[in-house]
Write a protein that holds these residues in place. Structure first.
Motif, PDB file in Angstrom:
ATOM      1  N   THR A 128      24.023  79.455  27.902  1.00  0.00           N
ATOM      2  CA  THR A 128      25.058  80.462  28.054  1.00  0.00           C
ATOM      3  C   THR A 128      26.323  79.887  27.440  1.00  0.00           C
ATOM      4  O   THR A 128      26.722  78.774  27.787  1.00  0.00           O
ATOM      5  N   SER A 129      26.913  80.621  26.508  1.00  0.00           N
ATOM      6  CA  SER A 129      28.134  80.180  25.842  1.00  0.00           C
ATOM      7  C   SER A 129      29.252  81.168  26.136  1.00  0.00           C
ATOM      8  O   SER A 129      29.038  82.385  26.119  1.00  0.00           O
ATOM      9  N   HIS A 130      30.426  80.641  26.383  1.00  0.00           N
ATOM     10  CA  HIS A 130      31.613  81.461  26.642  1.00  0.00           C
ATOM     11  C   HIS A 130      32.612  81.223  25.519  1.00  0.00           C
ATOM     12  O   HIS A 130      33.074  80.093  25.333  1.00  0.00           O
ATOM     13  N   HIS A 131      32.918  82.273  24.782  1.00  0.00           N
ATOM     14  CA  HIS A 131      33.924  82.215  23.729  1.00  0.00           C
ATOM     15  C   HIS A 131      35.244  82.600  24.380  1.00  0.00           C
ATOM     16  O   HIS A 131      35.515  83.783  24.605  1.00  0.00           O
ATOM     17  N   LEU A 132      36.037  81.607  24.708  1.00  0.00           N
ATOM     18  CA  LEU A 132      37.212  81.816  25.539  1.00  0.00           C
ATOM     19  C   LEU A 132      38.256  82.712  24.881  1.00  0.00           C
ATOM     20  O   LEU A 132      38.843  83.572  25.534  1.00  0.00           O
TER      21      LEU A 132
ATOM     22  N   LYS B 145      37.015  86.230  25.076  1.00  0.00           N
ATOM     23  CA  LYS B 145      36.627  86.631  26.432  1.00  0.00           C
ATOM     24  C   LYS B 145      35.235  87.260  26.430  1.00  0.00           C
ATOM     25  O   LYS B 145      34.991  88.306  27.015  1.00  0.00           O
ATOM     26  N   GLN B 146      34.312  86.583  25.721  1.00  0.00           N
ATOM     27  CA  GLN B 146      32.941  87.059  25.625  1.00  0.00           C
ATOM     28  C   GLN B 146      31.982  85.933  25.957  1.00  0.00           C
ATOM     29  O   GLN B 146      32.276  84.763  25.715  1.00  0.00           O
ATOM     30  N   ALA B 147      30.839  86.319  26.487  1.00  0.00           N
ATOM     31  CA  ALA B 147      29.773  85.365  26.777  1.00  0.00           C
ATOM     32  C   ALA B 147      28.512  85.829  26.050  1.00  0.00           C
ATOM     33  O   ALA B 147      28.344  87.016  25.779  1.00  0.00           O
TER      34      ALA B 147
ATOM     35  N   SER C  94      29.844  75.823  26.821  1.00  0.00           N
ATOM     36  CA  SER C  94      28.428  76.180  26.952  1.00  0.00           C
ATOM     37  C   SER C  94      27.786  75.401  28.091  1.00  0.00           C
ATOM     38  O   SER C  94      28.202  74.284  28.397  1.00  0.00           O
TER      39      SER C  94
ATOM     40  N   SER D 195      24.104  84.622  25.547  1.00  0.00           N
ATOM     41  CA  SER D 195      23.031  83.730  25.971  1.00  0.00           C
ATOM     42  C   SER D 195      22.099  83.483  24.793  1.00  0.00           C
ATOM     43  O   SER D 195      22.115  84.205  23.804  1.00  0.00           O
TER      44      SER D 195
END
Length: 186
Positions: free
Chosen positions: A19-23, A26-28, A163, A30
């Motif tokens: 799981t990755s979070h693009h800060l 503001k999106q995640a 991530s 998988s």
């Protein structure tokens, strides 16, 4: 645990869920991958070549690993596949720290050397500074067949990404098993 033991424990076939979070956005997202980690001896031509590329005496390397991956991320559904050779070079004065030589980086597809630290909790932390970004990844075993990874990626003057991966061992290929398979085929 020392770096060699950590790599030996990592050898095998793994199924990874990320799981990755693009800060900044503001999106995640998988993703999932199949990962294969093979140990390489100090005499392996790829280990020697990588040491020579970084002007490191190959005698300082106990060996290395070839990591291959094949996976997809949710946002593009394209195959992401490749492989990289990793060669840890322990610091003679600090045996739990050293340099990690790679023929292909994680964040940029070019040769890169990072530094690693083996923690007192048996975690492996890899820190890599690229020309345009900084990457830090921590890997540890929750059990013999479950590895966890947490990473951050910061682009200088731009976005950040965090991530988390869980990796389940699907099989182990030990050197003696390879030798037995080869002998049985001959």
């Amino acid at each position: 645990m020392d770096i060699q033991k950590f790599f030996e424990l990592s050898a095998g076939k793994w199924f990874s869920q990320r799981t990755s979070h693009h800060l900044a956005f503001k999106q995640a997202e998988s993703g999932k991958s199949d990962i294969k980690i093979e140990m390489l001896s100090a005499q392996d031509p790829e280990v020697i070549k990588l040491c020579e590329q970084y002007e490191v005496d190959p005698a300082l390397a106990w060996g290395g690993a070839r990591v291959s991956w094949d996976g997809t991320m949710e946002w593009d559904q394209e195959k992401h596949a490749g492989s990289s050779v990793l060669v840890p070079i322990p610091d003679p004065e600090k045996p739990n720290e050293g340099q990690l030589l790679r023929d292909m980086g994680y964040a940029e597809k070019a040769s890169v050397a990072g530094r690693y630290v083996m923690g007192s909790d048996d975690s492996f932390t890899l820190i890599t500074e690229y020309e345009t970004m900084y990457s830090e990844e921590r890997i540890w075993f929750a059990s013999e067949n479950l590895r966890l990874r947490a990473s951050i990626l910061k682009r200088f003057g731009g976005f950040s990404m965090a991530s988390f991966c869980s990796e389940i061992r699907m099989g182990v290929t030990k050197p003696q098993e390879k030798a037995a398979d080869t002998a049985a085929k001959n």
